[in-house]
Design a protein around this motif. Structure first.
Motif, PDB file in Angstrom:
ATOM      1  N   GLU A  59      13.816   9.380  -6.207  1.00 54.77           N
ATOM      2  CA  GLU A  59      13.441   8.655  -4.995  1.00 54.77           C
ATOM      3  C   GLU A  59      13.836   7.194  -5.121  1.00 54.77           C
ATOM      4  OE1 GLU A  59       9.305   9.368  -4.200  1.00 54.77           O
ATOM      5  OE2 GLU A  59       9.642  11.504  -3.777  1.00 54.77           O
ATOM      6  N   MET A  60      14.587   6.725  -4.122  1.00 50.14           N
ATOM      7  CA  MET A  60      15.078   5.350  -4.119  1.00 50.14           C
ATOM      8  C   MET A  60      14.552   4.538  -2.944  1.00 50.14           C
ATOM      9  SD  MET A  60      17.061   5.108  -6.801  1.00 50.14           S
ATOM     10  CE  MET A  60      17.971   3.617  -6.445  1.00 50.14           C
ATOM     11  N   SER A  61      13.759   5.172  -2.078  1.00 49.02           N
ATOM     12  CA  SER A  61      13.290   4.474  -0.885  1.00 49.02           C
ATOM     13  C   SER A  61      12.408   3.295  -1.273  1.00 49.02           C
ATOM     14  CB  SER A  61      12.496   5.423   0.018  1.00 49.02           C
ATOM     15  OG  SER A  61      13.310   6.503   0.417  1.00 49.02           O
ATOM     16  N   PRO A  62      12.619   2.118  -0.652  1.00 53.42           N
ATOM     17  CA  PRO A  62      11.760   0.970  -0.960  1.00 53.42           C
ATOM     18  C   PRO A  62      10.335   1.209  -0.487  1.00 53.42           C
ATOM     19  CG  PRO A  62      13.177   0.497   0.928  1.00 53.42           C
ATOM     20  CD  PRO A  62      13.633   1.801   0.372  1.00 53.42           C
ATOM     21  N   VAL A  63       9.389   0.586  -1.165  1.00 51.19           N
ATOM     22  CA  VAL A  63       7.973   0.718  -0.817  1.00 51.19           C
ATOM     23  C   VAL A  63       7.572  -0.466   0.046  1.00 51.19           C
ATOM     24  CG1 VAL A  63       5.627   0.754  -1.727  1.00 51.19           C
ATOM     25  CG2 VAL A  63       7.442   2.021  -2.892  1.00 51.19           C
ATOM     26  N   GLY A  64       7.115  -0.168   1.264  1.00 47.31           N
ATOM     27  CA  GLY A  64       6.700  -1.217   2.188  1.00 47.31           C
ATOM     28  C   GLY A  64       5.208  -1.473   2.140  1.00 47.31           C
ATOM     29  N   PRO A  65       4.723  -2.425   2.953  1.00 49.01           N
ATOM     30  CA  PRO A  65       3.302  -2.795   2.935  1.00 49.01           C
ATOM     31  C   PRO A  65       2.355  -1.643   3.256  1.00 49.01           C
ATOM     32  CG  PRO A  65       4.586  -4.465   4.070  1.00 49.01           C
ATOM     33  CD  PRO A  65       5.510  -3.305   3.831  1.00 49.01           C
ATOM     34  N   ILE A  66       2.742  -0.722   4.165  1.00 47.22           N
ATOM     35  CA  ILE A  66       1.849   0.385   4.506  1.00 47.22           C
ATOM     36  C   ILE A  66       1.566   1.213   3.259  1.00 47.22           C
ATOM     37  CG2 ILE A  66       1.629   2.558   5.766  1.00 47.22           C
ATOM     38  CD1 ILE A  66       3.139   1.319   8.061  1.00 47.22           C
ATOM     39  N   HIS A  67       2.633   1.652   2.600  1.00 43.59           N
ATOM     40  CA  HIS A  67       2.490   2.479   1.398  1.00 43.59           C
ATOM     41  C   HIS A  67       1.725   1.728   0.319  1.00 43.59           C
ATOM     42  CE1 HIS A  67       3.647   4.303  -2.411  1.00 43.59           C
ATOM     43  NE2 HIS A  67       4.027   5.382  -1.762  1.00 43.59           N
ATOM     44  N   ALA A  68       2.127   0.483   0.068  1.00 35.78           N
ATOM     45  CA  ALA A  68       1.538  -0.279  -1.027  1.00 35.78           C
ATOM     46  C   ALA A  68       0.051  -0.535  -0.809  1.00 35.78           C
ATOM     47  CB  ALA A  68       2.284  -1.607  -1.185  1.00 35.78           C
ATOM     48  N   HIS A  69      -0.329  -0.867   0.430  1.00 37.64           N
ATOM     49  CA  HIS A  69      -1.729  -1.194   0.683  1.00 37.64           C
ATOM     50  C   HIS A  69      -2.606   0.054   0.694  1.00 37.64           C
ATOM     51  CE1 HIS A  69      -5.099  -3.123   3.153  1.00 37.64           C
ATOM     52  NE2 HIS A  69      -5.116  -3.663   1.952  1.00 37.64           N
ATOM     53  N   GLU A  70      -2.121   1.139   1.308  1.00 38.24           N
ATOM     54  CA  GLU A  70      -2.919   2.370   1.316  1.00 38.24           C
ATOM     55  C   GLU A  70      -3.112   2.890  -0.098  1.00 38.24           C
ATOM     56  OE1 GLU A  70      -3.764   3.104   5.156  1.00 38.24           O
ATOM     57  OE2 GLU A  70      -3.460   1.223   4.115  1.00 38.24           O
ATOM     58  N   ASN A  71      -2.118   2.673  -0.946  1.00 43.01           N
ATOM     59  CA  ASN A  71      -2.239   3.031  -2.358  1.00 43.01           C
ATOM     60  C   ASN A  71      -3.446   2.326  -2.978  1.00 43.01           C
ATOM     61  OD1 ASN A  71      -0.217   4.127  -4.790  1.00 43.01           O
ATOM     62  ND2 ASN A  71      -1.561   2.476  -5.415  1.00 43.01           N
ATOM     63  N   SER A  72      -3.599   1.043  -2.688  1.00 41.75           N
ATOM     64  CA  SER A  72      -4.700   0.277  -3.269  1.00 41.75           C
ATOM     65  C   SER A  72      -6.049   0.708  -2.704  1.00 41.75           C
ATOM     66  CB  SER A  72      -4.486  -1.225  -3.050  1.00 41.75           C
ATOM     67  OG  SER A  72      -4.609  -1.561  -1.680  1.00 41.75           O
ATOM     68  N   ILE A  73      -6.090   1.098  -1.425  1.00 48.99           N
ATOM     69  CA  ILE A  73      -7.342   1.545  -0.815  1.00 48.99           C
ATOM     70  C   ILE A  73      -7.832   2.836  -1.478  1.00 48.99           C
ATOM     71  CG2 ILE A  73      -8.420   2.394   1.310  1.00 48.99           C
ATOM     72  CD1 ILE A  73      -7.910  -0.609   1.324  1.00 48.99           C
ATOM     73  N   VAL A  74      -6.930   3.807  -1.647  1.00 49.79           N
ATOM     74  CA  VAL A  74      -7.300   5.072  -2.287  1.00 49.79           C
ATOM     75  C   VAL A  74      -7.730   4.828  -3.730  1.00 49.79           C
ATOM     76  CG1 VAL A  74      -6.461   7.333  -3.034  1.00 49.79           C
ATOM     77  CG2 VAL A  74      -5.801   6.439  -0.785  1.00 49.79           C
ATOM     78  N   SER A  75      -6.967   4.015  -4.436  1.00 48.10           N
ATOM     79  CA  SER A  75      -7.292   3.695  -5.820  1.00 48.10           C
ATOM     80  C   SER A  75      -8.678   3.088  -5.930  1.00 48.10           C
ATOM     81  CB  SER A  75      -6.246   2.718  -6.372  1.00 48.10           C
ATOM     82  OG  SER A  75      -6.637   2.206  -7.623  1.00 48.10           O
ATOM     83  N   ASN A  76      -8.984   2.137  -5.056  1.00 51.17           N
ATOM     84  CA  ASN A  76     -10.285   1.463  -5.105  1.00 51.17           C
ATOM     85  C   ASN A  76     -11.426   2.424  -4.792  1.00 51.17           C
ATOM     86  OD1 ASN A  76     -11.717  -0.916  -5.611  1.00 51.17           O
ATOM     87  ND2 ASN A  76     -11.880  -1.394  -3.432  1.00 51.17           N
ATOM     88  N   ALA A  77     -11.212   3.317  -3.816  1.00 50.44           N
ATOM     89  CA  ALA A  77     -12.252   4.287  -3.460  1.00 50.44           C
ATOM     90  C   ALA A  77     -12.584   5.186  -4.648  1.00 50.44           C
ATOM     91  CB  ALA A  77     -11.802   5.128  -2.268  1.00 50.44           C
ATOM     92  N   VAL A  78     -11.569   5.688  -5.322  1.00 49.55           N
ATOM     93  CA  VAL A  78     -11.789   6.570  -6.475  1.00 49.55           C
ATOM     94  C   VAL A  78     -12.469   5.809  -7.604  1.00 49.55           C
ATOM     95  CG1 VAL A  78     -10.640   7.916  -8.283  1.00 49.55           C
ATOM     96  CG2 VAL A  78      -9.881   8.118  -5.908  1.00 49.55           C
ATOM     97  N   ARG A  79     -11.987   4.605  -7.867  1.00 50.70           N
ATOM     98  CA  ARG A  79     -12.539   3.835  -8.983  1.00 50.70           C
ATOM     99  C   ARG A  79     -14.001   3.460  -8.738  1.00 50.70           C
ATOM    100  NH1 ARG A  79     -10.026  -0.617  -8.472  1.00 50.70           N
ATOM    101  NH2 ARG A  79      -7.988   0.316  -8.858  1.00 50.70           N
ATOM    102  N   LEU A  80     -14.322   3.031  -7.515  1.00 52.02           N
ATOM    103  CA  LEU A  80     -15.702   2.660  -7.206  1.00 52.02           C
ATOM    104  C   LEU A  80     -16.647   3.861  -7.315  1.00 52.02           C
ATOM    105  CD1 LEU A  80     -15.262   0.241  -4.169  1.00 52.02           C
ATOM    106  CD2 LEU A  80     -16.069  -0.359  -6.452  1.00 52.02           C
ATOM    107  N   PHE A  81     -16.188   5.013  -6.784  1.00 52.91           N
ATOM    108  CA  PHE A  81     -17.040   6.202  -6.853  1.00 52.91           C
ATOM    109  C   PHE A  81     -17.295   6.597  -8.302  1.00 52.91           C
ATOM    110  CE2 PHE A  81     -18.008  10.673  -7.043  1.00 52.91           C
ATOM    111  CZ  PHE A  81     -18.923  10.840  -6.011  1.00 52.91           C
TER     112      PHE A  81
END
Length: 229
Positions: A59-81
């Motif tokens: 995969e060579m597609s660049p990562v934009g703000p939507i992907h990057a930010h949603e990644n952090s939201i999911v990560s934070n939800a799992v970590r907090l729980f």
């Protein structure tokens, strides 16, 4: 997209540069040795690599703000729980996991959850799955590749028997969560590896992000929600 990568080859007369081509962001037939050679190609140091038996995907597609930010939201939800539930957690972002001659994957997020797991060491090599455990939960975030995440990648994680797999559609805030056992997967509405975590809470956190709530506000909402459950 067709990508040209460079590889040195010796010519009887002089040194020449061979430029093999391959198509990115699709699954292609390839030997394990060819795949490994591409993972070591300097021009592909920003790429993400997947291999399932005799198929590879780069995969060579660049990562934009939507992907990057949603990644952090999911990560934070799992970590907090996990933190509030006193669950041991190790998180790995864009880490490569490799089963020699058979498989490789580089998900957006991977989590080791619970006791007694063989956690990979602190180095810059792909995690050797012949020596260390599979991650407990694997998450793929997609702004453009959700169909692949739900098909080929899902089959890859089924075959390896990762315990739980989430495919997140960053455009719609949908989380397709699957429990995996005996080489098969089934969709779930509550995590089985994070007991008590409702998938719709993660989706609501993603929707709040789309409404432009800042990360602190979303974290406070998650903390309040998890404290009540």
């Amino acid at each position: 997209m067709t990508i040209t990568v460079s590889a040195k080859a010796n010519d009887p007369q002089n040194s020449v540069e061979v430029k093999p081509e391959f198509e990115s962001d699709v699954w292609l037939k390839a030997s394990w040795d060819k795949f490994l050679a591409l993972t070591e190609e300097p021009s592909l140091d920003k790429a993400r690599f997947y291999y399932d038996q005799n198929l590879m995907r780069i995969e060579m597609s660049p990562v934009g703000p939507i992907h990057a930010h949603e990644n952090s939201i999911v990560s934070n939800a799992v970590r907090l729980f996990a933190t509030l539930a006193n669950i041991i957690i190790y998180e790995y972002t864009n880490c490569s996991f490799r089963k020699k001659n058979s498989a490789e994957f580089q998900p957006d997020i991977a989590f080791y959850l619970g006791n007694g797991l063989k956690i990979p060491p602190r180095n810059n090599s792909p995690v050797d799955l012949n020596e260390f455990d599979l991650p407990t939960l694997v998450v793929e975030i997609s702004a453009t590749t959700i169909q692949d995440d739900l098909s080929y990648k899902r089959l890859l994680y089924e075959r390896l028997e990762v315990q739980e797999y989430w495919a997140v559609n960053a455009n719609t805030s949908e989380v397709f969560a699957f429990a995996i056992a005996n080489g098969r997967s089934g969709r779930i509405s509550q995590s089985q590896v994070l007991e008590g975590l409702e998938i719709n809470i993660v989706e609501e956190a993603l929707r709040r992000s789309q409404k432009e709530e800042d990360d602190g506000a979303i974290a406070r909402w998650l903390l309040q929600t998890f404290s009540k459950s």
